[in-house]
Design an enzyme around this catalytic site. Structure first.
Site, PDB file in Angstrom:
ATOM      1  N   HIS A 191     101.909 134.454  57.317  1.00 18.49           N
ATOM      2  CA  HIS A 191     102.752 134.442  56.129  1.00 18.49           C
ATOM      3  C   HIS A 191     103.918 133.486  56.387  1.00 18.49           C
ATOM      4  O   HIS A 191     104.238 133.178  57.536  1.00 18.49           O
ATOM      5  CB  HIS A 191     103.271 135.845  55.826  1.00 18.49           C
ATOM      6  CG  HIS A 191     102.226 136.756  55.262  1.00 18.49           C
ATOM      7  ND1 HIS A 191     102.141 138.082  55.611  1.00 18.49           N
ATOM      8  CD2 HIS A 191     101.231 136.531  54.375  1.00 18.49           C
ATOM      9  CE1 HIS A 191     101.136 138.638  54.950  1.00 18.49           C
ATOM     10  NE2 HIS A 191     100.563 137.721  54.207  1.00 18.49           N
ATOM     11  N   LYS A 194     105.252 131.803  60.110  1.00 16.22           N
ATOM     12  CA  LYS A 194     104.651 130.541  60.545  1.00 16.22           C
ATOM     13  C   LYS A 194     105.314 129.985  61.807  1.00 16.22           C
ATOM     14  O   LYS A 194     104.601 129.573  62.740  1.00 16.22           O
ATOM     15  CB  LYS A 194     104.658 129.512  59.420  1.00 16.22           C
ATOM     16  CG  LYS A 194     103.618 129.811  58.336  1.00 16.22           C
ATOM     17  CD  LYS A 194     103.654 128.770  57.241  1.00 16.22           C
ATOM     18  CE  LYS A 194     102.824 129.055  56.019  1.00 16.22           C
ATOM     19  NZ  LYS A 194     101.854 130.099  55.980  1.00 16.22           N
ATOM     20  N   THR A 199      94.353 128.886  57.351  1.00 18.18           N
ATOM     21  CA  THR A 199      94.585 128.798  55.919  1.00 18.18           C
ATOM     22  C   THR A 199      95.680 127.766  55.654  1.00 18.18           C
ATOM     23  O   THR A 199      96.649 127.662  56.401  1.00 18.18           O
ATOM     24  CB  THR A 199      94.991 130.154  55.330  1.00 18.18           C
ATOM     25  OG1 THR A 199      96.085 130.684  56.070  1.00 18.18           O
ATOM     26  CG2 THR A 199      93.829 131.125  55.360  1.00 18.18           C
ATOM     27  N   GLY A 200      95.489 126.994  54.604  1.00 17.98           N
ATOM     28  CA  GLY A 200      96.447 126.055  54.031  1.00 17.98           C
ATOM     29  C   GLY A 200      97.492 125.446  54.927  1.00 17.98           C
ATOM     30  O   GLY A 200      97.195 124.736  55.886  1.00 17.98           O
ATOM     31  N   THR A 201      98.719 125.745  54.598  1.00 18.23           N
ATOM     32  CA  THR A 201      99.866 125.176  55.289  1.00 18.23           C
ATOM     33  C   THR A 201      99.881 125.567  56.759  1.00 18.23           C
ATOM     34  O   THR A 201     100.261 124.762  57.609  1.00 18.23           O
ATOM     35  CB  THR A 201     101.179 125.641  54.612  1.00 18.23           C
ATOM     36  OG1 THR A 201     101.077 125.414  53.212  1.00 18.23           O
ATOM     37  CG2 THR A 201     102.375 124.899  55.168  1.00 18.23           C
ATOM     38  N   THR A 202      99.456 126.770  57.066  1.00 15.48           N
ATOM     39  CA  THR A 202      99.440 127.227  58.461  1.00 15.48           C
ATOM     40  C   THR A 202      98.573 126.310  59.307  1.00 15.48           C
ATOM     41  O   THR A 202      98.996 125.863  60.383  1.00 15.48           O
ATOM     42  CB  THR A 202      98.939 128.682  58.562  1.00 15.48           C
ATOM     43  OG1 THR A 202      99.748 129.513  57.733  1.00 15.48           O
ATOM     44  CG2 THR A 202      98.990 129.180  59.986  1.00 15.48           C
ATOM     45  N   SER A 260      95.229 127.745  50.952  1.00 16.64           N
ATOM     46  CA  SER A 260      96.303 128.657  51.336  1.00 16.64           C
ATOM     47  C   SER A 260      95.892 130.072  50.930  1.00 16.64           C
ATOM     48  O   SER A 260      95.027 130.256  50.066  1.00 16.64           O
ATOM     49  CB  SER A 260      97.623 128.262  50.663  1.00 16.64           C
ATOM     50  OG  SER A 260      97.560 128.484  49.280  1.00 16.64           O
ATOM     51  N   GLY A 261      96.517 131.061  51.559  1.00 18.36           N
ATOM     52  CA  GLY A 261      96.163 132.461  51.287  1.00 18.36           C
ATOM     53  C   GLY A 261      96.176 132.828  49.821  1.00 18.36           C
ATOM     54  O   GLY A 261      95.184 133.350  49.295  1.00 18.36           O
ATOM     55  N   ASP A 305      92.440 133.386  52.368  1.00 22.63           N
ATOM     56  CA  ASP A 305      92.099 134.630  53.080  1.00 22.63           C
ATOM     57  C   ASP A 305      90.664 135.027  52.764  1.00 22.63           C
ATOM     58  O   ASP A 305      89.912 135.478  53.647  1.00 22.63           O
ATOM     59  CB  ASP A 305      93.042 135.769  52.682  1.00 22.63           C
ATOM     60  CG  ASP A 305      94.496 135.475  52.998  1.00 22.63           C
ATOM     61  OD1 ASP A 305      94.755 134.828  54.028  1.00 22.63           O
ATOM     62  OD2 ASP A 305      95.365 135.893  52.212  1.00 22.63           O
ATOM     63  N   ASP A 362     103.781 139.299  57.632  1.00 24.75           N
ATOM     64  CA  ASP A 362     105.192 139.631  57.432  1.00 24.75           C
ATOM     65  C   ASP A 362     105.269 141.022  56.823  1.00 24.75           C
ATOM     66  O   ASP A 362     105.000 141.199  55.629  1.00 24.75           O
ATOM     67  CB  ASP A 362     105.830 138.602  56.510  1.00 24.75           C
ATOM     68  CG  ASP A 362     107.312 138.853  56.271  1.00 24.75           C
ATOM     69  OD1 ASP A 362     107.837 139.901  56.711  1.00 24.75           O
ATOM     70  OD2 ASP A 362     107.951 137.998  55.635  1.00 24.75           O
ATOM     71  N   HIS A 407      99.513 138.089  47.251  1.00 23.14           N
ATOM     72  CA  HIS A 407      98.066 138.138  47.514  1.00 23.14           C
ATOM     73  C   HIS A 407      97.718 139.260  48.499  1.00 23.14           C
ATOM     74  O   HIS A 407      96.732 139.177  49.209  1.00 23.14           O
ATOM     75  CB  HIS A 407      97.571 136.774  48.025  1.00 23.14           C
ATOM     76  CG  HIS A 407      98.149 136.363  49.338  1.00 23.14           C
ATOM     77  ND1 HIS A 407      99.474 136.064  49.514  1.00 23.14           N
ATOM     78  CD2 HIS A 407      97.565 136.220  50.537  1.00 23.14           C
ATOM     79  CE1 HIS A 407      99.680 135.744  50.782  1.00 23.14           C
ATOM     80  NE2 HIS A 407      98.538 135.840  51.420  1.00 23.14           N
ATOM     81  N   ASP A 416      94.164 140.419  48.834  1.00 28.13           N
ATOM     82  CA  ASP A 416      93.308 139.509  49.600  1.00 28.13           C
ATOM     83  C   ASP A 416      93.452 139.760  51.098  1.00 28.13           C
ATOM     84  O   ASP A 416      92.474 139.721  51.838  1.00 28.13           O
ATOM     85  CB  ASP A 416      93.662 138.048  49.300  1.00 28.13           C
ATOM     86  CG  ASP A 416      93.457 137.679  47.844  1.00 28.13           C
ATOM     87  OD1 ASP A 416      92.572 138.275  47.209  1.00 28.13           O
ATOM     88  OD2 ASP A 416      94.178 136.804  47.345  1.00 28.13           O
ATOM     89  N   ARG A 425      89.787 144.437  55.998  1.00 27.32           N
ATOM     90  CA  ARG A 425      88.634 145.326  55.864  1.00 27.32           C
ATOM     91  C   ARG A 425      87.364 144.659  56.373  1.00 27.32           C
ATOM     92  O   ARG A 425      86.589 145.254  57.104  1.00 27.32           O
ATOM     93  CB  ARG A 425      88.462 145.742  54.402  1.00 27.32           C
ATOM     94  CG  ARG A 425      87.295 146.677  54.189  1.00 27.32           C
ATOM     95  CD  ARG A 425      87.083 147.002  52.702  1.00 27.32           C
ATOM     96  NE  ARG A 425      85.822 147.665  52.526  1.00 27.32           N
ATOM     97  CZ  ARG A 425      84.635 147.062  52.505  1.00 27.32           C
ATOM     98  NH1 ARG A 425      84.550 145.757  52.626  1.00 27.32           N
ATOM     99  NH2 ARG A 425      83.529 147.755  52.354  1.00 27.32           N
TER     100      ARG A 425
END
Length: 156
Positions: A21, A25, A47-50, A67-68, A73, A93, A100, A103, A109
């Site tokens: 989150h 990051k 994911t995305g920016t991470t 991104s999430g 996700d 976080d 989201h 997600d 899960r």
């Protein structure tokens, strides 16, 4: 072993998803720097920016997804189902509401259903990457979904 479960092997080379989150990051990037020598031996996804930030700030190669909030996700979850991802590090976080969140819960899960190691904080991630299982293969049992589907179809 009965046929209720099937054995999957997580190979010596792990396929690790890295997710964080926004507020987490910087911690994940620092963790990746601290564990660079371990992580460089494995295939990394994010994911995305991470994913972009980890690649830019650590020099690690990270295959990026959305991104999430835009489905990243869910993409990682799908890769778990497909047998591509076998390890997740997700610095979440706990103090900030996430739009989201459903997600994230779905990803958690699916990791649980497929018996995939998932760290949600630095301490757990440290324990996982420094465990005896990190450098070798690991066999784990997963519900035999094909048998389950067959039995359900036959009962309808």
């Amino acid at each position: 072993m009965n046929n209720e479960y099937v054995t999957f092997t997580i190979g010596k080379k792990k396929h690790i998803a890295l997710i964080a989150h926004d507020n987490e990051k910087p911690k994940l990037i620092q963790w990746c720097k601290e564990n660079y020598d371990i992580l460089k031996e494995h295939s990394l996804y994010g994911t995305g920016t991470t994913a972009r930030l980890i690649a830019d700030k650590t020099g690690l190669t990270v295959k990026g997804y959305n991104s999430g909030p835009l489905g990243g996700d869910q993409q990682i979850g799908a890769k778990i189902v497909e047998g591509v991802i076998d390890f997740v590090v997700f610095f979440s976080d706990p103090l900030t509401a996430q739009p989201h969140d459903p997600d994230v819960k779905a990803l958690m899960r699916i990791a649980q259903v497929y018996d995939i190691p998932m760290a949600i904080n630095k301490a757990t991630a440290d324990f996982l990457v420094h465990s005896q299982f990190m450098s070798g293969e690991y066999d784990h049992e997963v519900i035999n979904f094909k048998k389950n589907i067959q039995e359900r179809a036959e009962s309808m």
